[in-house]
Design an enzyme around this catalytic site. Structure first.
Site, short mmCIF file in Angstrom:
data_model
loop_
_atom_site.label_atom_id
_atom_site.label_comp_id
_atom_site.label_asym_id
_atom_site.label_seq_id
_atom_site.Cartn_x
_atom_site.Cartn_y
_atom_site.Cartn_z
N GLN A 221 0.82 -1.22 0.00
CA GLN A 221 0.00 0.00 0.00
C GLN A 221 0.85 1.27 0.00
O GLN A 221 0.35 2.36 -0.28
CB GLN A 221 -0.92 0.01 1.21
CG GLN A 221 -0.22 0.15 2.55
CD GLN A 221 -1.16 0.00 3.73
OE1 GLN A 221 -1.67 -1.10 3.97
NE2 GLN A 221 -1.38 1.09 4.45
N CYS B 120 -5.24 0.30 3.60
CA CYS B 120 -5.35 -1.11 3.97
C CYS B 120 -6.78 -1.61 3.85
O CYS B 120 -7.03 -2.76 3.47
CB CYS B 120 -4.81 -1.33 5.37
SG CYS B 120 -5.69 -0.38 6.65
N HIS C 263 -6.22 -1.60 11.58
CA HIS C 263 -5.59 -2.05 10.34
C HIS C 263 -6.39 -3.21 9.75
O HIS C 263 -6.81 -4.12 10.47
CB HIS C 263 -4.16 -2.50 10.64
CG HIS C 263 -3.38 -2.90 9.42
ND1 HIS C 263 -3.23 -2.07 8.32
CD2 HIS C 263 -2.72 -4.05 9.12
CE1 HIS C 263 -2.49 -2.69 7.42
NE2 HIS C 263 -2.17 -3.90 7.87
#
Length: 323
Positions: free
Chosen positions: A128, A134, A271
């Protein structure tokens, strides 16, 4: 640069260390940030080069090499040179949503080991970069796997399309996998291949494809909280495909390898990742998790998280998709 210059020795030993630890520490304990073997080795090597090397390797290029060495001394992980604050601000940008608890039927016995990569439905690890995307990688990873499980060719779908077009989220500034899935379901947006809409690691204008010839649209999805029910989560993985999950990855900054067993909280989900399998054949059962930080991180882009303790909050918000 001399053949056996300090910096070349450093790079050689670093490479050897990384390769050896990938196998040797596969089942080792991970004790959280600043306490794993990678960090300790970095400190030891930096000490050797800073203290010992100057007394035995006097040459004109030493000062230059030492500066170079210091600049990469933290390069054991992609985040070694970044502060904790920068790491969190750039990479931990997933926004959790409340997921209802799973109330399914009693789980039938699952195989001891299951890995969707063995069935060639998981695309390669992506990176990324310095973009808080994410959430988009996790969702797109689940969709392209579901597409392949349905019998269509495995291909990388456009993460950039989700970043640019899902206005309910913030693109590189972060977002919620659940909101992205709701948007995909409501709009019936056809995700095009990444080759048609390449990743740029920054926010951009949404490109609309009126009649895309290729791609895939989301038909449906489910999101559940499997905390305390990871056996049921195993069944969800086997029956539905790779799962999008939101975890607390604060302690992953210095992760090298092995199974994370301790010091990984579930208090701050931040995340999004893709759970692609599990392995309960050894002493420590673990989830196999694909990250989006490139193959230089972790186990060639993957992290192993102990199964059964909701470590890192891996079971708190889990989505399965249908295409």
């Amino acid at each position: 640069m001399p053949l056996h210059s300090p910096y070349q020795v450093y790079l050689s030993r670093r490479s050897h260390f990384r390769k050896s630890q990938a196998s040797h520490y596969r089942h080792a304990k991970f004790s959280g940030p600043k306490m794993n073997v990678y960090h300790l080795y970095t400190v030891a090597m930096a000490t050797v080069f800073a203290v010992v090397a100057p007394s035995c390797c006097q040459n004109a290029s030493w000062d230059e090499e030492l500066k170079h060495l210091n600049s990469v001394a933290g390069d054991f992980t992609p985040f070694g040179g970044r502060s904790d604050l920068v790491y969190k601000d750039l990479y931990l940008r997933a926004i959790p949503e409340h997921a209802p608890p799973f109330f399914g039927s009693k789980t039938k016995e699952m195989p001891a080991k299951f890995d969707w990569r063995d069935r060639a439905v998981v695309a390669p690890v992506q990176n990324q970069q310095a973009c808080g995307s994410c959430w988009a990688f996790s969702v797109v990873g689940a969709m392209q796997a579901a597409k392949a499980i349905a019998g269509m060719p495995l291909e990388e779908l456009s993460v950039q399309q989700v970043i640019d077009c899902c206005f309910q989220n913030g693109g590189c500034n972060g977002g919620s996998p659940t909101k992205a899935l709701l948007w995909l379901q409501r709009t019936r947006m056809n995700l095009v291949p990444q080759s048609e809409y390449p990743y740029k690691a920054k926010n951009g204008m949404c490109h609309f494809f009126s009649h895309p010839k290729v791609g895939v649209a989301l038909r449906n999805f489910t999101t559940f909280d499997f905390s305390g029910q990871e056996e049921a989560m195993k069944a969800e993985l086997v029956e539905r495909g790779p799962l999008s999950a939101v975890v607390d990855a604060v302690s992953w900054q210095d992760y090298l390898g092995g199974i994370i067993q301790h010091h990984c909280s579930s208090h701050w989900p931040n995340h999004a990742v893709l759970v692609v399998g599990y392995d309960a054949t050894g002493e420590i059962p673990f989830w196999i998790v694909q990250n989006s930080w490139g193959t230089d991180w972790g186990n060639e882009g993957y992290v192993y998280v102990k199964l059964g303790s909701n470590l890192c909050g891996i079971a708190d918000s889990v989505a399965a998709v249908l295409v």
